[in-house]
Design an enzyme around this catalytic site. Structure first.
Site, mmCIF file in Angstrom:
data_model
loop_
_atom_site.group_PDB
_atom_site.id
_atom_site.type_symbol
_atom_site.label_atom_id
_atom_site.label_comp_id
_atom_site.label_asym_id
_atom_site.label_seq_id
_atom_site.Cartn_x
_atom_site.Cartn_y
_atom_site.Cartn_z
ATOM 1 N N CYS A 1 -6.688 10.996 -6.432
ATOM 2 C CA CYS A 1 -5.620 11.003 -7.439
ATOM 3 C C CYS A 1 -5.472 9.622 -8.068
ATOM 4 O O CYS A 1 -5.001 8.680 -7.412
ATOM 5 C CB CYS A 1 -4.301 11.435 -6.798
ATOM 6 N N CYS B 1 -1.726 8.534 -8.627
ATOM 7 C CA CYS B 1 -1.051 8.204 -7.366
ATOM 8 C C CYS B 1 -1.431 6.812 -6.859
ATOM 9 O O CYS B 1 -0.585 6.069 -6.354
ATOM 10 C CB CYS B 1 -1.419 9.226 -6.288
ATOM 11 N N ASP B 2 -2.714 6.459 -7.000
ATOM 12 C CA ASP B 2 -3.224 5.292 -6.276
ATOM 13 C C ASP B 2 -3.777 4.164 -7.142
ATOM 14 O O ASP B 2 -4.226 3.142 -6.619
ATOM 15 C CB ASP B 2 -4.330 5.744 -5.308
#
Length: 402
Positions: A136, A139-140
């Site tokens: 993701c 997300c990261d």
């Protein structure tokens, strides 16, 4: 445990599920969306850019999904957290049970569970998950600011996410299985990636292994033509190699393809009456936010028709305290019109019968259930059992029915 009752339960809060919630709740159906994850929005909630949703030229994917949810809540759709473990059907009643043993009852269910990132199962992938291995970008991405990373994949999602990641990282290397210059992504995305100074490409190659001491340090790449292996120094590896449908809990509930996708009609119907499937979880060709939203709208409209049809049949036929005479007809068929006129003039109520007309065009599900293939057809029911069924009855056959 007492179950909470709804008209419509939607399992999954991605674009397909929320679009279904908008249409369902706007039609005055008591609607619940069950989402397993902390944040609703499904797969698009993990992306950043959103350039191809019609009428919204400038937005991010997460902003678009937030707007979807706000729209549904405007019409009183409810959202709850819960991972569904089982669906049980008992005719018109469907029970949706979560892993925390919560129970919800519905008249109709729409499955919108989407798909999860596909894992390749290569050496080091599981070991370094959360320690440099990610699925993701949104997300990261910030965890890899000014670092070097590898991206595996070359489809639309892989290229879109790679371009997004370049806003954070120092350098990005895409591992592509195809010949130089050949990718699966749309041409416009390929051009953007090729022109991005932070993106390098390793062609004709696959990822063999991820190495490191506690955290990702190297990616081992194999050239599929020469068999030669090489190592790329990196701090992270992002996988964008397709997705797997989230249908583990549906085994034996609805028909699935060999790859686990739900089989549906073009009306989003599964093989179970009143249960529909939408978005990436169903067997389809195009998987985009716009098509997912279209699936959700279609399923909600079909669910509304199903509920209205079943409610009417339950209340007026199956729960009737007398025998019921049903005329299956169509307003476009003269023989049907003539027969209905005859039946209405026979004063059936005075003879102890309840009389109903079912338009086969509007009430397809009921017509199919009782295998009505020709009209007009007259049927006499005692409770849920068919006592008589006659196609285009003559005067004598009508008298025999009564």
């Amino acid at each position: 445990m007492m179950s909470e009752k709804y008209d419509l339960i939607i399992i999954g809060g991605g674009p397909a599920g929320i679009a279904a919630a908008i249409y369902g709740s706007r039609s005055r159906l008591k609607t619940l969306v069950l989402e397993a994850k902390r944040k609703t929005g499904g797969q698009p909630a993990t992306y950043h850019d959103m350039e191809n949703y019609p009428g919204v030229p400038e937005t991010t994917a997460s902003e678009l999904m937030d707007n979807f949810k706000t729209h549904a809540e405007k019409f009183k759709a409810e959202f709850k957290r819960g991972q569904v473990a089982k669906i049980e059907t008992d005719g018109f009643k469907k029970l949706v049970k979560t892993k925390k043993e919560e129970v919800y009852e519905a008249k109709s269910v729409i499955i919108a569970t989407g798909a999860e990132p596909r894992k390749l199962g290569i050496k080091g992938e599981e070991e370094f998950k959360g320690k440099g291995v990610s699925y993701c970008a949104t997300c990261d991405a910030d965890l890899f600011t000014d670092l070097d990373i590898v991206v595996v994949g070359n489809g639309n999602s892989a290229v879109e996410e790679a371009i997004y990641l370049t806003k954070f990282v120092n350098k990005l290397t895409m591992i592509v299985i195809h010949d130089e210059g050949v990718m699966d992504a749309e041409k416009i995305l390929q051009e953007q990636a090729m022109e991005n100074e932070k993106i390098d490409f390793v062609w004709n190659s696959t990822l063999e292994e991820i190495k490191g001491e506690g955290l990702v340090e190297k990616a081992v790449v194999k050239n599929i033509k020469t068999g030669q292996k090489s190592e790329i120094d990196c701090n992270g590896v992002f996988f964008f190699v397709g997705r797997v449908p989230s249908t583990d809990f549906l085994e034996g509930v609805v028909d699935l393809t060999e790859h686990g996708y739900i089989k549906t009609t073009k009306q989003m119907e599964t093989n179970q009456p009143g249960i529909y499937a939408v978005g990436d979880v169903r067997d389809k060709v195009v998987r985009q936010v716009i098509t997912a939203a279209g699936d959700g709208a279609t399923a909600a409209v079909m669910a509304q028709g199903y509920i209205e049809e079943e409610d009417y049949w339950q209340n007026n036929v199956l729960q009737a305290d007398k025998e019921v005479i049903v005329a299956f007809w169509s307003v476009t068929d003269q023989a049907s019109i003539d027969l209905v006129a005859k039946l209405e003039n026979m004063d059936l109520e005075a003879k102890g019968y309840k009389f109903l007309k079912i338009d086969t065009y509007k009430n397809r599900l009921i017509s199919d259930r009782y295998q009505i293939e020709e009209i007009p057809t007259v049927m006499k029911l005692k409770g849920s059992k068919v006592a008589e069924k006659v196609v285009a009855p003559t005067e004598k056959e009508l008298k025999n029915i009564f």
